[in-house]
Design a protein around this motif. Structure first.
Motif, short mmCIF file in Angstrom:
data_model
loop_
_atom_site.label_atom_id
_atom_site.label_comp_id
_atom_site.label_asym_id
_atom_site.label_seq_id
_atom_site.Cartn_x
_atom_site.Cartn_y
_atom_site.Cartn_z
N PRO A 110 0.90 18.09 12.17
CA PRO A 110 0.93 19.21 11.22
C PRO A 110 0.19 18.90 9.91
CG PRO A 110 3.07 18.94 12.23
CD PRO A 110 2.25 17.78 12.68
N THR A 111 -0.44 19.92 9.37
CA THR A 111 -1.27 19.77 8.18
C THR A 111 -0.51 19.15 7.01
OG1 THR A 111 -2.60 21.68 8.82
CG2 THR A 111 -2.71 20.99 6.52
N LYS A 112 0.73 19.53 6.80
CA LYS A 112 1.51 19.01 5.67
C LYS A 112 1.69 17.50 5.76
CE LYS A 112 3.84 19.49 1.87
NZ LYS A 112 3.12 19.83 0.62
N ILE A 113 1.95 16.99 6.96
CA ILE A 113 2.10 15.55 7.13
C ILE A 113 0.77 14.85 6.85
CG2 ILE A 113 2.54 13.71 8.82
CD1 ILE A 113 4.58 15.50 10.13
N ILE A 114 -0.31 15.44 7.32
CA ILE A 114 -1.64 14.86 7.09
C ILE A 114 -1.93 14.78 5.60
CG2 ILE A 114 -4.12 15.22 7.42
CD1 ILE A 114 -3.50 16.49 10.11
N GLU A 115 -1.67 15.86 4.88
CA GLU A 115 -1.93 15.90 3.44
C GLU A 115 -1.10 14.87 2.69
OE1 GLU A 115 -1.11 19.95 2.49
OE2 GLU A 115 -3.11 20.66 3.10
N ASN A 116 0.18 14.75 3.07
CA ASN A 116 1.06 13.79 2.39
C ASN A 116 0.64 12.36 2.69
OD1 ASN A 116 2.58 15.84 1.27
ND2 ASN A 116 4.16 15.79 2.84
N CYS A 117 0.24 12.10 3.92
CA CYS A 117 -0.22 10.76 4.29
C CYS A 117 -1.46 10.40 3.49
CB CYS A 117 -0.50 10.71 5.79
SG CYS A 117 -1.19 9.13 6.34
N TYR A 118 -2.38 11.33 3.37
CA TYR A 118 -3.61 11.11 2.61
C TYR A 118 -3.28 10.73 1.17
CZ TYR A 118 -8.18 12.14 0.52
OH TYR A 118 -9.37 12.05 -0.17
N SER A 119 -2.36 11.47 0.56
CA SER A 119 -1.97 11.20 -0.84
C SER A 119 -1.29 9.85 -0.98
CB SER A 119 -1.02 12.30 -1.33
OG SER A 119 -1.66 13.55 -1.35
N GLN A 120 -0.45 9.49 -0.01
CA GLN A 120 0.24 8.20 -0.07
C GLN A 120 -0.72 7.03 0.05
OE1 GLN A 120 3.37 8.33 2.88
NE2 GLN A 120 4.67 9.64 1.64
N ILE A 121 -1.70 7.14 0.92
CA ILE A 121 -2.67 6.06 1.06
C ILE A 121 -3.45 5.87 -0.23
CG2 ILE A 121 -4.77 5.31 2.25
CD1 ILE A 121 -3.66 6.60 4.79
N LEU A 122 -3.88 6.96 -0.84
CA LEU A 122 -4.62 6.86 -2.09
C LEU A 122 -3.75 6.28 -3.21
CD1 LEU A 122 -6.74 10.15 -2.21
CD2 LEU A 122 -7.39 7.88 -1.39
N ALA A 123 -2.45 6.54 -3.15
CA ALA A 123 -1.53 6.04 -4.17
C ALA A 123 -1.42 4.51 -4.16
CB ALA A 123 -0.15 6.65 -3.98
N THR A 124 -1.76 3.88 -3.03
CA THR A 124 -1.68 2.42 -2.96
C THR A 124 -2.80 1.76 -3.76
OG1 THR A 124 -3.02 2.27 -0.92
CG2 THR A 124 -0.63 2.55 -0.66
N LYS A 125 -3.72 2.55 -4.25
CA LYS A 125 -4.82 2.00 -5.05
C LYS A 125 -4.44 1.88 -6.52
CE LYS A 125 -9.79 2.46 -5.79
NZ LYS A 125 -11.03 3.11 -5.28
N SER A 126 -3.74 2.87 -7.04
CA SER A 126 -3.41 2.89 -8.47
C SER A 126 -2.03 2.32 -8.78
CB SER A 126 -3.48 4.31 -9.01
OG SER A 126 -2.50 5.12 -8.40
N HIS A 127 -1.13 2.38 -7.80
CA HIS A 127 0.26 1.90 -7.96
C HIS A 127 1.00 2.63 -9.07
CE1 HIS A 127 -2.07 -1.74 -6.51
NE2 HIS A 127 -1.27 -1.48 -5.51
N LYS A 128 0.58 3.86 -9.34
CA LYS A 128 1.25 4.64 -10.38
C LYS A 128 2.48 5.34 -9.80
CE LYS A 128 -2.95 5.60 -13.02
NZ LYS A 128 -3.88 6.67 -13.51
N THR A 129 3.45 5.61 -10.69
CA THR A 129 4.65 6.32 -10.26
C THR A 129 4.28 7.72 -9.80
OG1 THR A 129 5.99 5.11 -11.87
CG2 THR A 129 6.93 7.14 -10.96
N SER A 130 4.83 8.11 -8.66
CA SER A 130 4.55 9.42 -8.08
C SER A 130 5.75 10.35 -8.26
CB SER A 130 4.23 9.26 -6.59
OG SER A 130 4.18 10.52 -5.95
#
Length: 214
Positions: A110-130
């Motif tokens: 499902p698209t929502k899972i894909i979008e959330n996964c994409y955001s989570q992977i990018l978050a591992t670069k900055s390590h900022k609070t989400s």
């Protein structure tokens, strides 16, 4: 190929194939995607970003599974967050996220899972609070190596050095210090209460100790 235990391979394979089995796709595709993951994380140039890293993440996150809102998303993030890794590049997270999207679309996720996964992977670069608690849990699990016993931490930073073996000490040490000091300047390295209480103090001690050795 980096050596890995039968248990590591068995646990990760089971987890991945069970995840994919919940979506309407061809089992032959599932096997191909698993082989791609094994080959990527077993590349001879990898010493830390390996299948063992995935195993460690899975163990850490499974302990708090009841706190995770969307377990499937977390698992997709786990398996794909470092699938592209080149120590000479600075866009590994972006490339990994792009490949994750491609593979998840093939799996009819499902698209929502894909979008959330994409955001989570990018978050591992900055390590900022989400604003997303699952993302914070994943980032914290990804950084949990920083708060391990000194013996484990030592092996970690030595393996990271091997991944950057192309760089001379003068170049590597300067870059590594900058990265480590980035963590020390954070108000909290770990964003969730669970990981903060478990690893924050030791992580700061370990990081400072490594800086002094560089």
């Amino acid at each position: 190929m980096n050596p890995f235990s039968f248990f590591t391979l068995f646990m990760l394979k089971n987890t991945f194939l069970n995840l994919l089995a919940t979506y309407p796709n061809d089992n032959s595709l599932n096997i191909l995607l698993w082989k791609e993951i094994v080959e990527s994380y077993s590349d001879k140039k990898r010493y830390y970003h390996t299948l063992e890293h995935l195993e460690s993440l899975l163990i850490q996150l499974t302990k708090i599974k009841t706190e995770i809102n969307h377990w499937d998303t977390i698992l997709f993030t786990l398996f794909y967050h470092d699938i592209i890794y080149n120590s000479l590049k600075s866009n590994n997270e972006e490339k990994s996220a792009e490949l994750a999207i491609k593979r998840m679309k093939q799996l009819l996720v499902p698209t929502k899972i894909i979008e959330n996964c994409y955001s989570q992977i990018l978050a591992t670069k900055s390590h900022k609070t989400s604003e997303d608690s699952d993302t914070n849990y994943f980032i914290d699990a990804d950084l949990s190596i920083l708060g391990q016993d000194w013996e484990v931490y030592t092996q970690y930073y030595k393996n990271v050095r091997k991944e950057y073996a192309i760089y001379p000490n003068m170049v590597y040490n300067s870059g590594r210090k900058k990265a480590l000091q980035h963590f020390l300047r954070m108000e909290n390295i770990f964003k969730t209460e669970y990981f903060y209480l478990k690893f924050e103090e030791t992580a700061r001690i370990n990081i400072q100790r490594e800086i002094e050795l560089l």
